[in-house]
Motif scaffolding. Structure first.
Motif, short mmCIF file in Angstrom:
data_model
loop_
_atom_site.label_atom_id
_atom_site.label_comp_id
_atom_site.label_asym_id
_atom_site.label_seq_id
_atom_site.Cartn_x
_atom_site.Cartn_y
_atom_site.Cartn_z
N VAL A 1 5.67 96.60 74.98
CA VAL A 1 5.16 97.94 75.30
C VAL A 1 5.64 99.01 74.32
N SER A 2 6.28 98.60 73.25
CA SER A 2 6.84 99.59 72.32
C SER A 2 5.88 99.91 71.19
N THR A 3 6.11 101.06 70.56
CA THR A 3 5.35 101.44 69.38
C THR A 3 6.04 100.91 68.14
N GLY A 4 5.32 100.85 67.06
CA GLY A 4 5.88 100.35 65.81
C GLY A 4 5.97 98.83 65.82
N GLY A 5 6.31 98.28 64.67
CA GLY A 5 6.48 96.84 64.56
C GLY A 5 5.23 96.13 64.08
N MET A 6 5.37 94.82 63.96
CA MET A 6 4.33 93.96 63.39
C MET A 6 3.66 93.16 64.48
N PRO A 7 2.35 93.16 64.54
CA PRO A 7 1.37 93.98 63.82
C PRO A 7 1.12 95.30 64.56
N SER A 8 0.40 96.18 63.93
CA SER A 8 0.09 97.46 64.55
C SER A 8 -0.98 97.28 65.63
N ALA A 9 -0.58 97.52 66.88
CA ALA A 9 -1.53 97.40 68.00
C ALA A 9 -2.55 98.54 67.95
N HIS A 10 -2.12 99.71 67.47
CA HIS A 10 -3.06 100.83 67.33
C HIS A 10 -4.17 100.45 66.35
N SER A 11 -3.80 99.85 65.23
CA SER A 11 -4.79 99.46 64.23
C SER A 11 -5.71 98.36 64.77
N ALA A 12 -5.12 97.41 65.49
CA ALA A 12 -5.94 96.34 66.07
C ALA A 12 -6.95 96.91 67.06
N LEU A 13 -6.50 97.83 67.91
CA LEU A 13 -7.37 98.42 68.91
C LEU A 13 -8.53 99.18 68.27
N VAL A 14 -8.23 100.09 67.35
CA VAL A 14 -9.30 100.92 66.79
C VAL A 14 -10.20 100.16 65.84
N SER A 15 -9.67 99.15 65.14
CA SER A 15 -10.54 98.37 64.27
C SER A 15 -11.46 97.47 65.09
N ALA A 16 -10.96 96.92 66.20
CA ALA A 16 -11.82 96.13 67.09
C ALA A 16 -12.86 97.03 67.74
N LEU A 17 -12.45 98.24 68.10
CA LEU A 17 -13.38 99.21 68.68
C LEU A 17 -14.51 99.53 67.71
N ALA A 18 -14.15 99.87 66.47
CA ALA A 18 -15.17 100.22 65.47
C ALA A 18 -16.08 99.02 65.17
N THR A 19 -15.49 97.84 65.05
CA THR A 19 -16.29 96.65 64.77
C THR A 19 -17.22 96.36 65.94
#
Length: 154
Positions: A44-62
């Motif tokens: 549940v933490s922010t930061g670290g590998m991999p970026s969950a924010h990036s995974a979420l928004v890239s899956a959203l856009a795709t």
């Protein structure tokens, strides 16, 4: 008025959430591999590998591109939103994390004589390295392409 249950029929939302939860789960695995211990806080933490924010928004856009079309206004909005979130994750939040680390070091130096500080230490791992963002981006795109196929949503 639509039923709340219709939310679960939203392919784009489901794919984005699956990507986010997958990334968060992978953080725990990466933590186990790199540090040799299970850290449930990494789920549940922010930061670290991999970026969950990036995974979420890239899956959203795709997902939006797949459903609404690659030349749609909706895809353009989702894509630009993704770029802003990923830039923030690797830029602004990474810089804030560096500042937090420096401030914590200053406080440690000031209070090394045994005096106690009444405040909590600042959280240092807030943002992502560009590589962590790139891995999250790749994960999100991959999940957006694989999950609908695996679940026969398309």
């Amino acid at each position: 008025m639509q039923d709340v249950g219709d939310i679960f029929d939203n392919q784009v939302l489901l794919v984005a959430l699956i990507a986010c939860f997958t990334a968060q789960g992978l953080k725990a695995i990466v933590e186990l591999i790199t540090k040799g211990k299970v850290n449930l806080r990494s789920l549940v933490s922010t930061g670290g590998m991999p970026s969950a924010h990036s995974a979420l928004v890239s899956a959203l856009a795709t997902g939006v591109g797949q459903v609404k079309g690659w030349s749609s206004a909706e895809f353009a909005i989702a894509c630009l939103f993704a770029v802003i979130v990923m830039y923030d994750a690797a830029g602004v939040r990474q810089a804030v994390g560096i500042q937090a680390r420096i401030l914590n070091q200053i406080l440690d130096d000031m209070f090394q004589d045994g005096k106690e500080l009444n405040e909590e230490r600042l959280k240092e791992l807030l943002g992502h390295t560009p590589f962590q963002v790139l891995v999250g981006l790749s994960l999100g795109i991959g999940i957006a392409w694989l999950v609908p196929w695996a679940l026969k949503l398309q």
